[in-house]
Design a protein around this motif. Structure first.
Motif, mmCIF file in Angstrom:
data_model
loop_
_atom_site.group_PDB
_atom_site.id
_atom_site.type_symbol
_atom_site.label_atom_id
_atom_site.label_comp_id
_atom_site.label_asym_id
_atom_site.label_seq_id
_atom_site.Cartn_x
_atom_site.Cartn_y
_atom_site.Cartn_z
ATOM 1 N N GLU A 19 0.732 -1.138 -0.177
ATOM 2 C CA GLU A 19 -0.149 0.020 0.033
ATOM 3 C C GLU A 19 0.979 1.206 -0.153
ATOM 4 N N GLU A 20 0.725 2.092 -0.848
ATOM 5 C CA GLU A 20 1.428 3.392 -0.901
ATOM 6 C C GLU A 20 1.074 4.409 0.156
ATOM 7 N N TRP A 21 -0.245 4.322 0.460
ATOM 8 C CA TRP A 21 -0.914 5.497 1.503
ATOM 9 C C TRP A 21 -1.368 4.793 2.887
ATOM 10 N N ALA A 22 -0.798 5.188 3.924
ATOM 11 C CA ALA A 22 -1.135 4.997 5.136
ATOM 12 C C ALA A 22 -2.521 5.821 5.740
ATOM 13 N N GLU A 23 -3.158 5.280 6.423
ATOM 14 C CA GLU A 23 -4.353 6.061 6.957
ATOM 15 C C GLU A 23 -4.630 5.737 8.398
ATOM 16 N N VAL A 24 -5.067 7.011 9.012
ATOM 17 C CA VAL A 24 -5.318 7.032 10.366
ATOM 18 C C VAL A 24 -6.678 7.821 10.721
ATOM 19 N N MET A 25 -7.536 7.496 11.418
ATOM 20 C CA MET A 25 -8.689 8.154 11.709
ATOM 21 C C MET A 25 -9.035 8.442 13.210
#
Length: 275
Positions: free
Chosen positions: A193-199
């Motif tokens: 995955e090229e993008w990390a995501e945090v919410m």
């Protein structure tokens, strides 16, 4: 302001970072609920929703290597307080867009240019930031970068959580650790995955929305999260960052502190929205 999304105020006096950020009628930037570290540049920047660390140094001051005057890199590097030259600022259909060029003098005598591109997607409300840092000087400087996204934590109740694949167990409460605050830094990249995501959310005070932050891990392979509830501070920061939370010397010894040579550039990307 785009057709959909938050209403944000860009600061042309300081790298075109974000000052106020209005979400469902509420300014979520921390304002004066911040610690005073004794640097008026950072005091100003920290009041807003997003400010940028670098391009020569991130985090707290450390000695400039082989400097005959014994000087130190400034708190969070040299970006803050450099004015932006606006190249384009307009609304196109439902979208809003802004481009700027920011010349920066680094603390160790170098020269950089930050090419900054902001865009709000009017259909999704997503805010997109693309940065390109170019070494236009005669000497190398460290390739380091961090985005500080600061939110007034008085908006949070006990149901607000941080969540993401990089976090142990997939998430944790916003008020993690011991009082009155703390910090952690973890690898953010996920294989394939090229993008990390945090919410962060849900935030009942904002109508139940959740802040979703995405960032490219080729330039920002770590996530740092910081909170401070030591009065008058009441703030939480989501901070995509280029390097581990260790000293420059340790990064040098491990080979992690790469240099940006004259003529070279580095690119960083960040996106966020409220869902």
């Amino acid at each position: 302001m785009a057709a959909q999304g938050p209403k944000l105020f860009l600061d042309p006096s300081s790298v075109l970072d974000i000052g106020s950020m209005i979400v469902n009628g509420t300014d979520i930037a921390p304002g004066r609920a911040i610690p005073d570290d004794g640097d008026p540049r950072i005091d100003h920047s920290l009041e807003g929703f997003l400010f940028t660390c670098g391009p020569d140094h991130i985090r707290h001051p450390e000695p400039i290597h082989a400097d005959s005057q014994g000087r130190r890199y400034p708190l969070h590097g040299s970006f803050s307080a450099h004015p932006a030259e606006i190249l384009f600022w307009d609304a196109q259909g439902e979208d809003a867009e802004c481009k700027a060029r920011i010349p920066v003098d680094t603390a160790d005598g170098g020269q950089a240019v930050l090419e900054r591109h902001w865009r709000i997607d009017g259909s999704s409300g997503e805010v997109c930031l693309s940065d390109r840092v170019i070494n236009v000087g005669a000497t190398p400087f460290a390739r380091v970068h961090m985005y500080h996204m600061n939110i007034g934590a008085w908006l949070f109740d006990d149901h607000v959580r941080l969540s993401g694949k990089m976090l142990e167990g997939g998430g944790l409460p916003w008020n993690f650790g011991e009082e009155p605050g703390g910090v952690f830094c973890v690898p953010a990249a996920v294989p394939g995955e090229e993008w990390a995501e945090v919410m962060l959310g849900p935030i009942a005070a904002l109508g139940g929305v959740t802040l979703k932050v995405r960032f490219r891990t080729d330039g920002l392979p770590h996530l740092q999260v910081w909170r401070n509830q030591k009065a008058p501070a009441h703030v939480l920061g989501i901070e995509p960052v280029s390097h581990r939370w260790v000293s420059r010397e340790e990064l040098k010894k491990s080979g992690e502190l790469k240099m940006l040579k004259p003529g070279e550039s580095a690119e960083y990307s960040l996106r966020f929205c409220f869902v």
